[in-house]
Design an enzyme around this catalytic site. Structure first.
Site, PDB file in Angstrom:
ATOM      1  N   ILE A 241       4.007 -15.248   3.828  1.00 41.26           N
ATOM      2  CA  ILE A 241       4.118 -14.498   5.082  1.00 41.26           C
ATOM      3  C   ILE A 241       3.174 -13.300   5.034  1.00 41.26           C
ATOM      4  CG2 ILE A 241       5.629 -13.041   6.499  1.00 41.26           C
ATOM      5  CD1 ILE A 241       6.369 -15.969   6.699  1.00 41.26           C
ATOM      6  N   LYS A 242       2.362 -13.167   6.088  1.00 36.53           N
ATOM      7  CA  LYS A 242       1.545 -11.958   6.236  1.00 36.53           C
ATOM      8  C   LYS A 242       2.187 -11.074   7.296  1.00 36.53           C
ATOM      9  CE  LYS A 242      -2.784  -9.957   7.682  1.00 36.53           C
ATOM     10  NZ  LYS A 242      -3.904 -10.034   8.634  1.00 36.53           N
ATOM     11  N   GLN A 243       2.390  -9.822   6.944  1.00 39.44           N
ATOM     12  CA  GLN A 243       3.059  -8.906   7.862  1.00 39.44           C
ATOM     13  C   GLN A 243       2.435  -7.510   7.767  1.00 39.44           C
ATOM     14  OE1 GLN A 243       4.462  -7.913  10.640  1.00 39.44           O
ATOM     15  NE2 GLN A 243       6.141  -9.391  10.289  1.00 39.44           N
TER      16      GLN A 243
END
Length: 355
Positions: A241-243
């Site tokens: 996940i990129k956040q």
């Protein structure tokens, strides 16, 4: 670098932020998390439903560059030519209008992988796909139509990612937007196909709704809302996940919508950015999907401190690494390499522990 020297250098870069960041202990205990490490792929994904070839792709990703063998990743992302316009992105350093120089920066900078568009990666695939792992970003926010509309639309197919030798497919969903339901369905299908072809998946879990920004705060970067976006991302089997790094909390309460619990704010988080980021990790199935935070826009002289600070927060929170682009490629290559290496040094340093 000797331990004392690295510790001193970190404190010098962080300045007044050193103590609250390097000594903080989180509310959610680190023992509850699945943390990055040399055996991360086998330990975390080995018991999942991921096909064998996906495990190989994940291992290829974490086994490359200066961070190889640590379980952490440093990724160079370059889709800003579409998302922010090529002029705005590359005019500060016109060298990078040429895709080959972007790939060279990722290699020279010791990155685990380079993430970019079909055009960028396709233009140099036969020369570089075997030298550094490719992540093909398959959808983008096209930013030329007038008036501007914010929507992630497909620019490439999963099959094209496979054919050019990518180890991973990346995509963005604008959670909270009117288009999010369609995007969720599209990306779910693309991620299923990517896994079937043996590629791992990375999801940019961004929030997008004008109502999320009030006169008091921008809740697009609230820990509770971004945490829920992460939870939706791992639901469709994003492997990573990129956040964006959280900057505040209490989005649900301030906007008076959705459902949350008082315990999110009393028992699981504080105002410390490491606790806020820990909540993002918690929503990635306690780290069963790795959390990488974005490096943000280039601000000039403060870029080094901001990049190192973000890396410290991500690592101490239990995250998997950093994905930093504009801070690196909007400056001369030597300086960009130095900034990427400074980020990686945080993950290599034993002084920066899990909070």
């Amino acid at each position: 670098m000797p331990v004392e020297e690295m510790s001193s250098k970190l404190e010098q870069i962080l300045g007044e932020d050193a103590a609250p960041l390097l000594r903080h202990q989180c509310k959610v205990p680190k023992d509850n998390l699945h943390l990055p490490g040399p055996d991360y792929v086998e330990r975390i994904y080995g018991g999942s439903d991921r096909p064998t070839r996906v495990l190989g792709s994940l291992q290829s990703l974490i086994g490359h560059g200066r961070l190889a063998g640590t379980g952490y990743v440093s990724i160079l992302p370059v889709d800003q030519g579409v998302e922010h316009s090529a002029g705005a992105s590359f005019a500060p350093n016109p060298l990078y209008f040429d895709p080959e120089n972007l790939v060279k920066l990722a290699i020279e900078g010791g990155c685990n992988a380079v993430a970019s568009t079909l055009g960028v990666l396709g233009s140099v695939a036969r020369k570089y796909a075997h030298k550094i792992p490719f992540i093909l970003k398959v959808n983008h926010n096209e930013f030329l139509s007038y008036p501007n509309a914010f929507d992630q639309i497909r620019f490439a197919s999963v099959r094209q990612a496979f054919d050019l030798g990518a180890v991973s497919v990346g995509a963005t969903i604008y959670f909270g937007s009117e288009e999010s339901k369609r995007q969720i369905q599209e990306v779910t299908g693309m991620f299923q196909q990517a896994h079937e072809l043996g590629m791992c998946t990375i999801l940019w879990c961004y929030l997008r709704n004008s109502a999320f920004k009030t006169k008091d705060a921008d809740y697009h970067v609230a820990a509770d809302l971004t945490g829920q976006a992460n939870h939706l991302g791992v639901t469709i089997e994003a492997d990573i996940i990129k956040q964006k790094l959280p900057e505040n909390n209490g989005g649900y309460n301030a906007l008076n919508f959705g459902k949350t619990s008082k315990k999110v704010y009393s028992d699981l988080t504080t105002d410390n950015p490491i606790d806020l980021t820990r909540y993002q990790v918690v929503n990635c199935y306690m780290g069963r999907a790795g959390l990488i935070n974005s490096g943000g826009a280039s601000s000039g002289e403060s870029d080094l401190k901001e990049a190192v600070k973000t890396a410290v927060i991500n690592k101490r929170a239990g995250g998997m690494g950093l994905i930093s682009g504009r801070k690196a490629f909007q400056r001369p290559m030597k300086e960009g390499v130095g900034l990427l290496n400074a980020i990686q040094d945080v993950y290599l340093s034993k002084d920066v522990t899990i909070a």
